[in-house]
Design a protein around this motif. Structure first.
Motif, mmCIF file in Angstrom:
data_model
loop_
_atom_site.group_PDB
_atom_site.id
_atom_site.type_symbol
_atom_site.label_atom_id
_atom_site.label_comp_id
_atom_site.label_asym_id
_atom_site.label_seq_id
_atom_site.Cartn_x
_atom_site.Cartn_y
_atom_site.Cartn_z
ATOM 1 N N TYR A 145 46.485 -8.277 106.231
ATOM 2 C CA TYR A 145 45.422 -8.549 107.411
ATOM 3 C C TYR A 145 45.741 -7.972 108.800
ATOM 4 O O TYR A 145 45.174 -8.087 109.860
ATOM 5 N N GLY A 162 29.015 -15.775 108.860
ATOM 6 C CA GLY A 162 29.177 -14.471 108.079
ATOM 7 C C GLY A 162 29.226 -13.149 109.249
ATOM 8 O O GLY A 162 28.872 -13.451 110.391
ATOM 9 N N GLY A 163 29.580 -12.258 108.673
ATOM 10 C CA GLY A 163 29.443 -10.840 109.427
ATOM 11 C C GLY A 163 28.251 -10.393 109.463
ATOM 12 O O GLY A 163 27.113 -10.925 109.568
ATOM 13 N N SER A 191 23.676 -13.058 106.065
ATOM 14 C CA SER A 191 24.770 -12.594 107.255
ATOM 15 C C SER A 191 24.093 -11.600 107.869
ATOM 16 O O SER A 191 24.747 -10.366 107.489
ATOM 17 N N SER A 202 32.238 -5.816 103.170
ATOM 18 C CA SER A 202 32.564 -6.643 104.348
ATOM 19 C C SER A 202 32.363 -6.059 105.531
ATOM 20 O O SER A 202 32.029 -5.091 105.540
ATOM 21 N N SER A 203 32.742 -6.860 106.725
ATOM 22 C CA SER A 203 32.579 -6.366 107.945
ATOM 23 C C SER A 203 33.632 -6.467 108.757
ATOM 24 O O SER A 203 34.403 -7.554 108.518
ATOM 25 N N GLU A 215 33.895 -14.931 108.220
ATOM 26 C CA GLU A 215 33.923 -13.585 108.642
ATOM 27 C C GLU A 215 33.406 -13.293 110.132
ATOM 28 O O GLU A 215 33.237 -12.227 110.480
ATOM 29 N N GLU A 233 39.969 -8.147 109.095
ATOM 30 C CA GLU A 233 39.382 -7.488 108.027
ATOM 31 C C GLU A 233 40.382 -7.295 106.978
ATOM 32 O O GLU A 233 41.924 -7.505 107.556
ATOM 33 N N LEU A 271 39.843 -11.312 101.095
ATOM 34 C CA LEU A 271 38.603 -11.659 101.978
ATOM 35 C C LEU A 271 38.325 -13.297 101.609
ATOM 36 O O LEU A 271 37.974 -13.879 102.489
ATOM 37 N N THR A 295 38.409 -16.708 104.208
ATOM 38 C CA THR A 295 37.302 -17.389 104.486
ATOM 39 C C THR A 295 37.499 -18.791 104.303
ATOM 40 O O THR A 295 37.086 -19.778 105.119
#
Length: 423
Positions: free
Chosen positions: A69, A169-170, A178, A347-348, A374, A379, A386, A390
């Motif tokens: 991370y 979410g992202g 999202s 993902s973002s 997210e 990230e 991920l 979450t």
């Protein structure tokens, strides 16, 4: 105006993994709550993630796991330690979904797909009394601090819960729900939000017409990618406009940042990471016996047609010297000129910085409003990291709500009786 029949004590906005696990924690503690989502059904991105196998988490030791991370590690590590990979596996198996560890150390449900897990999970949430308000698009807060939604008929719906968890979410795969529209709603309230950027995405590179027409969709297997001193073994896929795949995703944050900083990034591909330079040189130093260059490389170096094409992209006139050819095979340069779009990223990156939150993931400027999943500014690479974070942040936000409302926590492995529910 079409108000809901009763206002829930807690509103959870977002029906992805973070929102659903938060709902389970709160429902087990006896809280009345409602999950809002703008889509007709929940868990859509979870189902998308599980199309090729639902990678729940990873089995590696914790320190190595937490290091994935990067800058967010100090904030996420305590939350993941509180709901660790072993806890996620136990929770999954409590739903009757046995898990297993794959050869790469990744953890999957035995059923492999996401749909069996989601189906059983939603049944459990229903039994716990969790209510859903689907096709409700969040519009922010009104002047009196009430949450405002637009329902399926376009009518405004207002509610004033005792606490709110934001888990929207992202901004990757917006068609699944999202879409990042929450950014404006939070910045309007004075909340800082780091720019949402693609993460775990593919990259653009200026392929020749031959590469685009003949090799798009071809996999590069058993390779190693290197950038800025980091090397990752794995696979990649040539696309019409660039390259993507697991090994690329593992370096995507470094590559993206370099492109943003310098306009491009030079990635190096080792087509035979299993061979030392000396061993490869020995193979290439053998007599060609009238073979074409492609045939020789295929037989002597065990290169695939797409691997040979990649060599020609880097050097149209391939070196005849075995040493120079070996060096090229071990480090094929590939200039990346951009990232693929955020809406197609896995993902973002970006989101609400941890500096905007307290230790319970509550917004400092908005007491009673918590953020999970997210939407937070972190990230991680693919590989189970991920989903693990979450879930862990969803649980942390739910426990923050319980602490604020002074309601005792209840373990995920036990169910409260109806008599203990707060209604």
């Amino acid at each position: 105006m079409s108000p809901l029949p009763t206002d829930p004590e807690v509103a959870i906005i977002g029906g992805g993994p973070a929102g659903l696990i938060a709902a389970e924690v709160l429902a087990r503690a006896g809280l009345s709550l409602r999950v809002y989502d703008q889509m007709p059904s929940v868990g859509r991105k979870l189902l998308m993630a599980g199309r090729g196998g639902l990678n729940l988490t990873h089995s590696e030791e914790f320190e190595r796991f937490a290091a994935r991370y990067a800058e967010a590690r100090p904030h996420l590590a305590p939350l993941i330690e509180a709901f660790a990979p072993a806890d996620l596996r136990a929770w999954c198996e409590g739903l009757g979904q046995e898990t297993f560890v794959g050869s790469s150390g990744r953890v999957f449900p035995r059923a492999f797909k996401a749909s069996p897990l989601l189906r059983v999970w939603l049944r459990r949430l229903d039994e716990l009394g969790v209510r859903f308000a689907l096709r409700h698009r969040w519009q922010g807060w009104d002047d009196e601090g009430a949450l405002v939604f637009t329902d399926a008929a376009g009518e405004p719906v207002r509610t004033r819960p005792d606490a709110t968890i934001l888990a929207l979410g992202g901004a990757s795969w917006p068609r699944l729900g999202s879409d990042g529209s929450w950014v404006e709603l939070l910045t309007r309230r004075g909340i800082a939000v780091s720019t949402l950027r693609p993460a775990n995405m593919g990259f653009l590179c200026p392929w020749s017409e031959i590469m685009r027409s003949r090799f798009a969709g071809e996999p590069l297997k058993r390779i190693a990618l290197s950038f800025e001193g980091a090397t990752v073994k794995g696979e990649a896929i040539v696309t019409q406009d660039g390259i993507e795949g697991g090994a690329v995703y593992a370096l995507s944050a470094r590559l993206r940042d370099a492109i943003e900083r310098e306009g491009s990034a030079l990635l190096h591909i080792d087509l035979r990471p299993d061979l030392s330079p000396e061993a490869l040189l020995k193979k290439l130093d053998a007599p060609r016996k009238g073979q074409s260059t492609s045939t020789f490389l295929r037989k002597a170096a065990s290169l695939s047609p797409v691997g040979i094409a990649l060599l020609r992209e880097a050097s149209p006139a391939l070196p005849t010297d075995p040493g120079a050819l070996a060096r090229l095979i071990k480090a094929v340069p590939l200039r990346l000129t951009g990232t693929k779009s955020l809406d197609r990223a896995i993902s973002s990156a970006g989101g609400v910085p941890f500096s905007e939150l307290d230790e319970h993931l509550m917004l400092r400027r908005m007491p009673g409003v918590f953020v999970a999943g997210e939407m937070l500014d972190w990230e991680a690479p693919t590989g189970g990291y991920l989903l693990q974070a979450t879930f862990a942040t969803g649980i942390a936000a739910a426990k923050g709500v319980l602490a604020q409302l002074q309601i005792p926590d209840a373990a995920l492995t036990s169910r409260p009786s109806s008599a203990t529910r707060h209604t």
